[in-house]
Design a protein around this motif. Structure first.
Motif, PDB file in Angstrom:
ATOM      1  N   ALA A 130      -6.210   2.066   0.448  1.00 54.94           N
ATOM      2  CA  ALA A 130      -5.778   1.326   1.636  1.00 54.94           C
ATOM      3  C   ALA A 130      -6.647   0.082   1.784  1.00 54.94           C
ATOM      4  O   ALA A 130      -7.867   0.152   1.600  1.00 54.94           O
ATOM      5  N   TYR A 147      -1.153  -4.800   4.651  1.00 57.12           N
ATOM      6  CA  TYR A 147      -0.427  -3.536   4.551  1.00 57.12           C
ATOM      7  C   TYR A 147       1.063  -3.746   4.272  1.00 57.12           C
ATOM      8  O   TYR A 147       1.821  -2.793   4.226  1.00 57.12           O
ATOM      9  N   ARG A 207       3.332   6.603   3.450  1.00 53.63           N
ATOM     10  CA  ARG A 207       3.803   5.378   4.105  1.00 53.63           C
ATOM     11  C   ARG A 207       5.090   5.768   4.812  1.00 53.63           C
ATOM     12  O   ARG A 207       6.031   6.241   4.173  1.00 53.63           O
ATOM     13  N   PRO A 228       0.861  -1.179   0.000  1.00 49.46           N
ATOM     14  CA  PRO A 228       0.000   0.000   0.000  1.00 49.46           C
ATOM     15  C   PRO A 228       0.896   1.227   0.000  1.00 49.46           C
ATOM     16  O   PRO A 228       1.693   1.418   0.904  1.00 49.46           O
TER      17      PRO A 228
END
Length: 188
Positions: free
Chosen positions: A44, A138, A158, A38
């Motif tokens: 997301a 994730y 991120r 992601p």
């Protein structure tokens, strides 16, 4: 005899070629999967995780506010350094930003995670990733790793590792401003 040797040679060459091609495909697939983290600009992953009281909370998807999602573990030294900053951010921006801590419970002990929350007096929601689903979705490979997710469920940042309080504030201010401008345009 020559025929057998020739056939054996052909089999060895073809087997070698097949293994070589298969390794190329495997390496390409692994490279592609590592690229599928992601990352900014992508949606997301959405899922539900239980909080410390076993009430499910939704992660990802559309929300009313910006979401700061922090993956951590109780044994993680950098997570200890970051915990007071996250609590301060929650107090300062709680009306504009949702903050969820996601404990990598499959890599941690739940009892120690609960002690960590008490020790650092964390008052924002702590989610327990007991099955490792969130950590996998994730693509979290190190703790801490954080994500800033906008109200449309799009990853905007991120953040691997620890950053300073000033860096946190700059990032949050930037994305809060974007969210406010988006709401103003929608209101018209």
């Amino acid at each position: 005899m020559k025929r057998t040797i020739v056939l054996l040679f052909i089999v060895v060459v073809l087997t070698g070629a097949a293994i070589y091609q298969n390794n190329d495909k495997k390496e390409a697939a692994m490279a592609a999967s590592s690229e599928m983290k992601p990352k900014p600009g992508f949606t997301a992953p959405a899922l539900e995780l239980p909080d410390l009281d076993d009430k499910p909370l939704a992660v990802g998807g559309k929300k009313d506010k910006l979401l700061l999602l922090n993956f951590w573990a109780s044994w993680c030294g950098p997570c200890e350094l970051e915990a007071p900053d996250l609590q301060a951010l929650f107090k300062k921006y709680g009306d504009k930003v949702e903050l969820y801590g996601v404990n990598g419970t499959t890599y941690d002990k739940e009892r120690q995670a609960r002690e960590f929350v008490k020790e650092f007096k964390l008052t924002f929601p702590i989610l327990m990733d007991r099955e490792g689903e969130a950590t996998d979705l994730y693509k979290v490979t190190t703790f801490p790793t954080s994500f800033i997710i906008d109200s449309n469920g799009i990853v905007r940042e991120r953040i691997p590792g620890v950053i300073s309080m000033n860096e946190w504030e700059d990032l949050l201010e930037k994305w809060i401003k974007v969210e406010e401008e988006k709401k103003e345009k929608a209101a018209g």
